[in-house]
Design a protein around this motif. Structure first.
Motif, PDB file in Angstrom:
ATOM      1  N   PHE A 166       0.853  -1.193   0.000  1.00  0.00           N
ATOM      2  CA  PHE A 166       0.000   0.000   0.000  1.00  0.00           C
ATOM      3  C   PHE A 166       0.888   1.242   0.000  1.00  0.00           C
ATOM      4  CE2 PHE A 166      -2.062  -3.361   2.487  1.00  0.00           C
ATOM      5  CZ  PHE A 166      -3.192  -3.565   1.723  1.00  0.00           C
ATOM      6  N   TYR A 167       0.280   2.367  -0.309  1.00  0.00           N
ATOM      7  CA  TYR A 167       0.980   3.646  -0.243  1.00  0.00           C
ATOM      8  C   TYR A 167       0.300   4.469   0.834  1.00  0.00           C
ATOM      9  CZ  TYR A 167       4.066   7.256  -1.985  1.00  0.00           C
ATOM     10  OH  TYR A 167       5.079   8.185  -2.100  1.00  0.00           O
ATOM     11  N   GLY A 168       1.083   4.918   1.820  1.00  0.00           N
ATOM     12  CA  GLY A 168       0.502   5.649   2.936  1.00  0.00           C
ATOM     13  C   GLY A 168       1.321   6.861   3.320  1.00  0.00           C
ATOM     14  N   TYR A 169       0.779   7.619   4.254  1.00  0.00           N
ATOM     15  CA  TYR A 169       1.366   8.891   4.679  1.00  0.00           C
ATOM     16  C   TYR A 169       1.613   8.886   6.188  1.00  0.00           C
ATOM     17  CZ  TYR A 169       0.104  10.218  -0.006  1.00  0.00           C
ATOM     18  OH  TYR A 169       0.004  10.259  -1.367  1.00  0.00           O
ATOM     19  N   HIS A 170       2.411   7.930   6.635  1.00  0.00           N
ATOM     20  CA  HIS A 170       2.670   7.742   8.055  1.00  0.00           C
ATOM     21  C   HIS A 170       4.137   8.025   8.356  1.00  0.00           C
ATOM     22  CE1 HIS A 170      -1.193   5.765   7.829  1.00  0.00           C
ATOM     23  NE2 HIS A 170      -0.695   4.937   6.925  1.00  0.00           N
ATOM     24  N   GLY A 171       4.380   8.717   9.446  1.00  0.00           N
ATOM     25  CA  GLY A 171       5.746   8.986   9.882  1.00  0.00           C
ATOM     26  C   GLY A 171       5.808  10.241  10.719  1.00  0.00           C
ATOM     27  N   VAL A 172       6.889  10.383  11.457  1.00  0.00           N
ATOM     28  CA  VAL A 172       7.036  11.538  12.333  1.00  0.00           C
ATOM     29  C   VAL A 172       7.601  12.759  11.604  1.00  0.00           C
ATOM     30  CG1 VAL A 172       7.220  10.191  14.459  1.00  0.00           C
ATOM     31  CG2 VAL A 172       9.284  10.739  13.172  1.00  0.00           C
ATOM     32  N   PHE A 173       8.145  12.554  10.414  1.00  0.00           N
ATOM     33  CA  PHE A 173       8.691  13.677   9.649  1.00  0.00           C
ATOM     34  C   PHE A 173       7.629  14.215   8.692  1.00  0.00           C
ATOM     35  CE2 PHE A 173      12.415  10.952  10.586  1.00  0.00           C
ATOM     36  CZ  PHE A 173      13.084  11.838  11.416  1.00  0.00           C
ATOM     37  N   SER A 174       7.570  15.532   8.567  1.00  0.00           N
ATOM     38  CA  SER A 174       6.529  16.161   7.748  1.00  0.00           C
ATOM     39  C   SER A 174       6.570  15.694   6.303  1.00  0.00           C
ATOM     40  CB  SER A 174       6.625  17.689   7.822  1.00  0.00           C
ATOM     41  OG  SER A 174       7.878  18.132   7.340  1.00  0.00           O
ATOM     42  N   GLU A 175       7.752  15.442   5.769  1.00  0.00           N
ATOM     43  CA  GLU A 175       7.834  14.974   4.376  1.00  0.00           C
ATOM     44  C   GLU A 175       7.191  13.596   4.192  1.00  0.00           C
ATOM     45  OE1 GLU A 175      11.977  14.211   6.198  1.00  0.00           O
ATOM     46  OE2 GLU A 175      10.567  15.865   6.165  1.00  0.00           O
ATOM     47  N   GLU A 176       7.190  12.768   5.242  1.00  0.00           N
ATOM     48  CA  GLU A 176       6.531  11.469   5.157  1.00  0.00           C
ATOM     49  C   GLU A 176       5.016  11.646   5.053  1.00  0.00           C
ATOM     50  OE1 GLU A 176       8.768   8.167   7.587  1.00  0.00           O
ATOM     51  OE2 GLU A 176       8.622   9.992   8.816  1.00  0.00           O
ATOM     52  N   ASN A 177       4.500  12.641   5.756  1.00  0.00           N
ATOM     53  CA  ASN A 177       3.071  12.909   5.723  1.00  0.00           C
ATOM     54  C   ASN A 177       2.656  13.603   4.431  1.00  0.00           C
ATOM     55  OD1 ASN A 177       3.401  13.781   9.161  1.00  0.00           O
ATOM     56  ND2 ASN A 177       2.790  11.815   8.372  1.00  0.00           N
ATOM     57  N   THR A 178       3.594  14.264   3.771  1.00  0.00           N
ATOM     58  CA  THR A 178       3.301  14.977   2.527  1.00  0.00           C
ATOM     59  C   THR A 178       3.558  14.115   1.299  1.00  0.00           C
ATOM     60  OG1 THR A 178       3.949  17.043   3.596  1.00  0.00           O
ATOM     61  CG2 THR A 178       3.843  17.051   1.200  1.00  0.00           C
ATOM     62  N   LEU A 179       4.720  13.484   1.250  1.00  0.00           N
ATOM     63  CA  LEU A 179       5.119  12.706   0.075  1.00  0.00           C
ATOM     64  C   LEU A 179       4.621  11.263   0.122  1.00  0.00           C
ATOM     65  CD1 LEU A 179       8.818  13.955  -0.199  1.00  0.00           C
ATOM     66  CD2 LEU A 179       6.823  14.757  -1.499  1.00  0.00           C
ATOM     67  N   GLY A 180       4.489  10.725   1.315  1.00  0.00           N
ATOM     68  CA  GLY A 180       4.075   9.336   1.466  1.00  0.00           C
ATOM     69  C   GLY A 180       5.192   8.369   1.109  1.00  0.00           C
ATOM     70  N   GLN A 181       4.878   7.074   1.262  1.00  0.00           N
ATOM     71  CA  GLN A 181       5.850   6.021   0.975  1.00  0.00           C
ATOM     72  C   GLN A 181       5.138   4.674   0.992  1.00  0.00           C
ATOM     73  OE1 GLN A 181       8.683   5.648   4.368  1.00  0.00           O
ATOM     74  NE2 GLN A 181       7.295   7.114   5.319  1.00  0.00           N
ATOM     75  N   PRO A 182       5.794   3.641   0.466  1.00  0.00           N
ATOM     76  CA  PRO A 182       5.165   2.313   0.471  1.00  0.00           C
ATOM     77  C   PRO A 182       5.204   1.664   1.850  1.00  0.00           C
ATOM     78  CG  PRO A 182       7.319   2.212  -0.579  1.00  0.00           C
ATOM     79  CD  PRO A 182       7.070   3.651  -0.250  1.00  0.00           C
ATOM     80  N   PHE A 183       4.206   0.857   2.096  1.00  0.00           N
ATOM     81  CA  PHE A 183       4.125   0.027   3.296  1.00  0.00           C
ATOM     82  C   PHE A 183       3.754  -1.377   2.866  1.00  0.00           C
ATOM     83  CE2 PHE A 183       3.580   4.262   4.826  1.00  0.00           C
ATOM     84  CZ  PHE A 183       4.200   4.278   6.054  1.00  0.00           C
TER      85      PHE A 183
END
Length: 120
Positions: A11-28
């Protein structure tokens, strides 16, 4: 007890403590193991007495893709909660959430969290 596995769901999600993780997202990547008594389903050849894999997949997808959390721990906890609340046959859920591309310097395959939750 019997087990149902869904392994390597991506899946592709927007989880993480860094703002770029919430903006750019990443695979899970999520592995789900559900413990249940599957004998009645097998005996009667009846899907209604088991867990529909497609429904379980959609439940995990919803948890990962329709939320934003700081912690992968919260992603895993949310998945387990949804599974236990949605599928009455499941008495225990083990959820392994892998984050293959966290913003951490170094070489590794992934970071991840595994939790097991059961009915009280």
């Amino acid at each position: 007890m019997d087990k149902i596995y869904l392994k390597g769901m991506e899946f592709y999600g927007y989880h993480g403590v860094f703002s770029e993780e919430n903006t750019l997202g990443q695979p899970f990547i999520v592995d789900l193991t559900m413990k249940a008594n599957l004998k009645p389903a097998a005996k009667d050849d009846d899907l209604e007495k088991s867990v529909n894999y497609a429904d379980a997949y959609q439940a995990v997808k919803k948890a990962v893709e329709e939320n934003t959390f700081d912690l992968v721990e919260t992603v895993a906890e949310t998945i387990a909660e949804i599974i236990l609340n949605t599928f009455s046959i499941v008495y225990e859920a083990t959820v392994f959430v892998k984050k293959p591309t966290p913003p951490i310097a170094g070489h590794y395959e992934y970071v991840g969290i595994e939790i097991t939750r059961s009915r009280s």
